[in-house]
Design a protein around this motif. Sequence first.
Motif, short mmCIF file in Angstrom:
data_model
loop_
_atom_site.label_atom_id
_atom_site.label_comp_id
_atom_site.label_asym_id
_atom_site.label_seq_id
_atom_site.Cartn_x
_atom_site.Cartn_y
_atom_site.Cartn_z
N LYS A 1 0.88 -1.30 -0.28
CA LYS A 1 0.08 -0.10 0.03
C LYS A 1 0.90 1.08 0.19
CE LYS A 1 -3.71 -1.71 2.34
NZ LYS A 1 -5.09 -2.25 1.15
N GLY A 2 2.10 0.92 -0.08
CA GLY A 2 3.46 1.73 -0.22
C GLY A 2 2.97 3.01 -1.14
N HIS A 3 3.31 3.01 -2.00
CA HIS A 3 2.63 3.68 -3.32
C HIS A 3 1.58 4.44 -3.23
CE1 HIS A 3 0.33 -0.16 -4.53
NE2 HIS A 3 0.08 0.72 -5.64
N LEU A 4 0.08 4.32 -2.86
CA LEU A 4 -1.13 4.72 -2.79
C LEU A 4 -1.34 6.16 -2.18
CD1 LEU A 4 -3.33 1.84 -1.71
CD2 LEU A 4 -2.87 2.65 -3.47
N LEU A 5 0.09 6.53 -1.80
CA LEU A 5 0.19 8.29 -1.65
C LEU A 5 0.91 8.42 -2.05
CD1 LEU A 5 -2.19 6.71 0.35
CD2 LEU A 5 -1.40 8.81 1.99
N ASP A 6 1.76 8.22 -3.04
CA ASP A 6 2.72 8.97 -3.76
C ASP A 6 2.08 10.44 -4.61
OD1 ASP A 6 4.65 6.75 -2.55
OD2 ASP A 6 4.74 6.38 -4.65
N HIS A 7 0.85 9.84 -4.52
CA HIS A 7 1.00 11.46 -5.37
C HIS A 7 -0.26 12.45 -5.07
CE1 HIS A 7 3.57 10.80 -8.89
NE2 HIS A 7 3.56 9.56 -8.36
N PHE A 8 -0.08 11.80 -3.17
CA PHE A 8 -1.86 13.13 -2.96
C PHE A 8 -1.81 14.23 -2.96
CE2 PHE A 8 -4.44 13.17 -0.06
CZ PHE A 8 -5.39 11.99 0.13
N PRO A 9 -2.71 14.82 -2.82
CA PRO A 9 -2.74 16.09 -3.25
C PRO A 9 -2.35 17.00 -1.65
CG PRO A 9 -4.19 15.37 -4.64
CD PRO A 9 -4.00 14.13 -3.38
N GLY A 10 -1.93 17.71 -0.84
CA GLY A 10 -1.34 18.89 -0.29
C GLY A 10 -0.27 18.16 0.64
N LEU A 11 0.44 16.53 -0.28
CA LEU A 11 0.80 15.58 1.23
C LEU A 11 2.44 16.05 1.06
CD1 LEU A 11 1.53 13.70 3.08
CD2 LEU A 11 1.88 11.93 1.52
N GLY A 12 3.10 16.43 1.74
CA GLY A 12 4.52 17.26 1.85
C GLY A 12 5.65 15.43 1.72
N PHE A 13 5.29 14.95 3.06
CA PHE A 13 5.26 13.43 2.74
C PHE A 13 4.96 12.73 4.05
CE2 PHE A 13 8.54 15.02 6.09
CZ PHE A 13 8.82 14.04 7.17
N LYS A 14 4.58 11.34 3.29
CA LYS A 14 5.01 10.54 4.37
C LYS A 14 5.60 9.16 4.67
CE LYS A 14 1.38 6.35 5.09
NZ LYS A 14 -0.45 5.83 4.80
N ALA A 15 6.31 8.78 5.48
CA ALA A 15 7.22 8.35 6.22
C ALA A 15 6.52 6.72 6.68
CB ALA A 15 8.22 8.34 7.28
N TYR A 16 6.01 5.67 5.96
CA TYR A 16 5.69 4.38 7.08
C TYR A 16 6.46 3.90 7.51
CZ TYR A 16 2.18 5.05 2.82
OH TYR A 16 1.43 5.28 2.53
N LEU A 17 6.44 3.45 9.27
CA LEU A 17 7.36 2.91 10.08
C LEU A 17 7.21 2.23 10.37
CD1 LEU A 17 7.97 7.15 10.91
CD2 LEU A 17 9.64 6.20 9.55
N SER A 18 7.86 1.80 11.24
CA SER A 18 7.43 0.78 12.13
C SER A 18 8.49 -0.03 12.63
CB SER A 18 7.65 -0.94 11.31
OG SER A 18 7.91 -1.64 10.40
N ALA A 19 8.28 -0.73 13.79
CA ALA A 19 9.52 -0.51 14.74
C ALA A 19 8.79 -2.07 15.40
CB ALA A 19 9.32 -0.23 16.25
#
Length: 195
Positions: free
Chosen positions: A26-44
């Motif tokens: 699903k990570g690529h689904l926000l690659d071109h989302f309007p208004g997004l500076g960036f999204k980091a998909y994080l896990s620990a």
Amino acid sequence: MLAMQYSFVLPADYDMAVIRQRIADKGHLLDHFPGLGFKAYLSADRRGGRLSTRHNLYAPFYLWNHSDGMNAFLGSSGFAGLTQAFGWPTIQMWSVWHAHVSPDATQAICASRDIVAIPPYTDLDELREQERQLAQNDIADGALAAVSAFEPTQWNLIRFRLWGELRAELARDHRQLYDVGHVSLPQRTLAELTP
């Protein structure tokens, strides 16, 4: 600009491969989302991770250029699907003081996050300048993204950094380190963003 994060604490025996696969799918689904500076998909991953952590976490971090993008995302079917899979999250938000995002941020493999209390009667202009300088120092030290932001409800600030190499030496009490599975970066140019 707004910084936003929600975090799901998962059971100690949770198979974190499920989270890694979710990010891959699903990570690529926000690659071109309007208004997004960036999204980091994080896990620990407390058992099999490359970085020290107390909990298994899925904890995406967002930088929004404006609230319209954030509102569109929170009203989307994608966010609804997330809540169906993991529950209704408490979302933390901060007003951004400083944000620097390199076009190489998509190459990040780990992230660090500090949340620091702001004492009463702090000179906020002076603190903002100190945080700007700290961010610049971290950029000079290799950070691919540096966000400094604050919120005046609980009076805390956040320092969020993306790194292009494992930075286990960054481990500190009260600092969370994350593995980065994907970074959605709609704006592919060097951005020194001023809110």
